[in-house]
Scaffold this active site. Structure first.
Site, PDB file in Angstrom:
ATOM      1  N   ASP A  54       1.025  -1.270   0.374  1.00  0.00           N
ATOM      2  CA  ASP A  54      -0.105   0.019  -0.126  1.00  0.00           C
ATOM      3  C   ASP A  54       0.772   1.137  -0.316  1.00  0.00           C
ATOM      4  O   ASP A  54       0.513   2.653   0.813  1.00  0.00           O
ATOM      5  CB  ASP A  54      -1.345  -0.385   1.076  1.00  0.00           C
ATOM      6  CG  ASP A  54      -1.317  -1.438   1.462  1.00  0.00           C
ATOM      7  OD1 ASP A  54      -2.105  -1.445   0.398  1.00  0.00           O
ATOM      8  OD2 ASP A  54      -2.187  -1.583   1.993  1.00  0.00           O
ATOM      9  N   GLU A 217     -10.803   1.624  -5.732  1.00  0.00           N
ATOM     10  CA  GLU A 217     -10.000   2.510  -4.048  1.00  0.00           C
ATOM     11  C   GLU A 217      -8.639   2.451  -5.231  1.00  0.00           C
ATOM     12  O   GLU A 217      -7.884   3.234  -5.988  1.00  0.00           O
ATOM     13  CB  GLU A 217      -9.794   1.100  -3.813  1.00  0.00           C
ATOM     14  CG  GLU A 217      -9.536  -0.018  -3.925  1.00  0.00           C
ATOM     15  CD  GLU A 217      -9.536  -1.502  -3.096  1.00  0.00           C
ATOM     16  OE1 GLU A 217      -9.703  -1.344  -1.774  1.00  0.00           O
ATOM     17  OE2 GLU A 217      -9.145  -2.284  -2.791  1.00  0.00           O
TER      18      GLU A 217
END
Length: 530
Positions: A54, A217
């Protein structure tokens, strides 16, 4: 015939070399013999073959900073530094106490495997560094610091709601702040909000849905050449791909949309990361490979080519969409070769940045000052007897997927108490394996454990013991023990390092007591070479 052979040769030459003039070797996933910066001024992906998930990245002056999610590990949200986007070192963490998020992340609860600190974004604004991130159960949080190494302010909760992830702030030229995030609990709708003047809160009644698609996302916001760009990823039939939409107005409508890269499942779907421009004007995308395996979600650096106003990620194909690039020229030349810290002799009074506890540790049950030059770990009861996943104060760090890895720890076991277990582990959830010492009261003996399946070994009478684990690109580990630090004996079966709870394997030091709050070990050193 000559012409035919000549054309075939040209085809293979074109295939072998990418648009940057570097040899584009075909790499089978996980079988990279080299990685990172190379002596000839190039780099090889992955640039960090370890679990840095991430990612987001920015440049401030001549320095690059990145953050990576940490889930239930403490301290939370790791911060990295680089001079060239390829050589990275660990400089800190944003979150010193996970109880600022939830007591479920504390050593006496341990209820957030696969949850906790998810993806975030780092930005530099108003002479400060800002980090925003989400947790799936508690909502959105933020913090600021004068330097990326900290100290970071205590967390501020911006949104107390479940089902949100992958957020990013943005400040426009007039100083107005904005905030984008995905409500994955409501069909992956992506919402844009205005921020208060201090950047700490969402302004009510400014919510606008700017996109919604399957799995949308990994949000980032940029303003480049007068365009507002919203970067995100979504799930297509072929896998998760990087997408972008743009508008001349920050609030939209975002009617123009472009796919920036192919999913490429054979390369574990590089997709979440950050766009960054170098001092020389070139653009890159720092990304993780989103389909994790035992090494986690490793880090790669992909070149960016601007085509018709869109930043195409990787090698631009005939269809105008990018593909994975394995090699490239170093973004910045003549920088030092650096890799993240690993080994530790525990000579400092503070814990080094490569270490992260499994959950927020119990204070007062570990020390670097009581026996100078050693890490002291006090034993206490786990939440479930014999279960490493429920034992507090397990100290971990990331493992690497390289051709040779060796981790060695030296432990003083002379002060262990009855019921105490301590040693070296490969740690994940729900999988783990360990080799350690158990004190039965009258004697201490070796114990090899693969998630509850235990094999007993020799009785140990000495003051010290050494444990070692080795593994290679295949992630098959072998544990060893030594009674003198020189001669090592393999013990237990081999263990396949494993992925679990969105994390790759970790190497860990563990110490707990199933019977009582008693006993301790001193760790002299931990040497990890990769």
């Amino acid at each position: 015939m000559f012409l035919k052979n000549f054309l075939i040769c040209l085809f293979f030459i074109a295939f072998k070399f990418n648009v940057f003039g570097q040899e584009n070797k075909i790499v089978q996933w996980g079988n990279w013999q080299v990685w990172g910066a190379q002596p000839n001024g190039t780099y090889q992906n992955p640039i960090l073959p370890a679990d840095y998930s991430d990612l987001d990245c920015i440049r401030v002056g001549n320095d690059y900073y990145a953050i990576s999610s940490t889930f239930q590990y403490a301290p939370g949200m790791i911060v990295l530094h680089s001079k060239d986007l390829v050589n990275w070192s660990i400089i800190g963490h944003v979150i010193s106490d996970l109880n600022q998020i939830s007591p479920e992340l504390n050593w006496d609860k341990m209820n957030r495997y696969g949850k906790g600190v998810w993806a975030g974004s780092i930005r530099y604004h108003d002479n400060k560094f800002w980090v925003y991130f989400g947790t799936p159960d508690e909502g959105y949080f933020m913090s600021t610091a004068p330097t990326p190494a900290g100290p970071w302010e205590p967390l501020h909760q911006m949104l107390n709601s479940k089902g949100w992830d992958d957020c990013c702030p943005f400040w426009d030229d007039d100083g107005q702040g904005y905030f984008v995030g995905t409500d994955y609990g409501n069909g992956y709708s992506i919402h844009l909000f205005k921020l208060t003047a201090n950047g700490k809160d969402i302004i009510e009644n400014t919510d606008l849905v700017i996109h919604q698609s399957k799995g949308s996302e990994a949000n980032k916001l940029y303003k480049i050449n007068g365009w507002y760009y919203h970067l995100f990823s979504e799930v297509k039939p072929e896998g998760r791909a990087i997408m972008m939409e743009r508008s001349k107005n920050i609030m939209g409508p975002y009617n123009e949309i472009k796919q920036l890269s192919h999913a490429e499942k054979q390369f574990k779907e590089p997709n979440q990361g950050g766009l960054v421009q170098t001092q020389g004007g070139s653009w890159y995308f720092l990304t993780h490979h989103g389909s994790g395996d035992w090494s986690g979600r490793v880090m790669s650096l992909l070149p960016v080519s601007w085509k018709d106003g869109w930043p195409i990620i990787g090698e631009v194909g005939d269809d105008g969409i990018g593909r994975m690039v394995w090699t490239g020229k170093m973004p910045v030349l003549k920088t030092a070769k650096i890799t993240p810290q690993a080994s530790d002799d525990f000579s400092k009074s503070i814990l080094q940045q490569q270490w992260e506890w499994n959950y927020q540790p119990r204070a007062g049950k570990w020390s670097l000052t009581e026996n100078k030059g050693w890490l002291r770990l006090y034993a206490f009861k786990p939440l479930q007897p014999g279960n490493l996943l429920k034992a507090g104060n397990t100290l971990t760090q990331r493992v690497f997927r390289t051709s040779h890895n060796e981790a060695v720890v030296k432990i003083n076991i002379s002060m262990m108490a009855k019921g105490q277990r301590a040693g070296l582990a490969h740690f994940g959830s729900p999988n783990y394996a360990s080799l350690g010492i158990i004190n039965q009261g009258t004697s201490k003996f070796l114990e090899f454990n693969i998630k509850g399946e235990k094999v007993s070994g020799i009785t140990v009478t000495g003051k010290y013991i050494w444990f070692k684990s080795t593994w290679g690109l295949d992630g098959i580990s072998q544990f060893y023990y030594s009674l003198n630090g020189t001669e090592y004996v393999p013990f237990g079966s081999t263990y396949q390092l494993a992925w679990g709870s969105y994390r790759g394997d970790r190497i860990a030091l563990y110490n707990y007591n199933d019977l009582d709050e008693a006993g301790y070990i001193d760790v002299d050193y931990f040497h990890y070479t990769y």
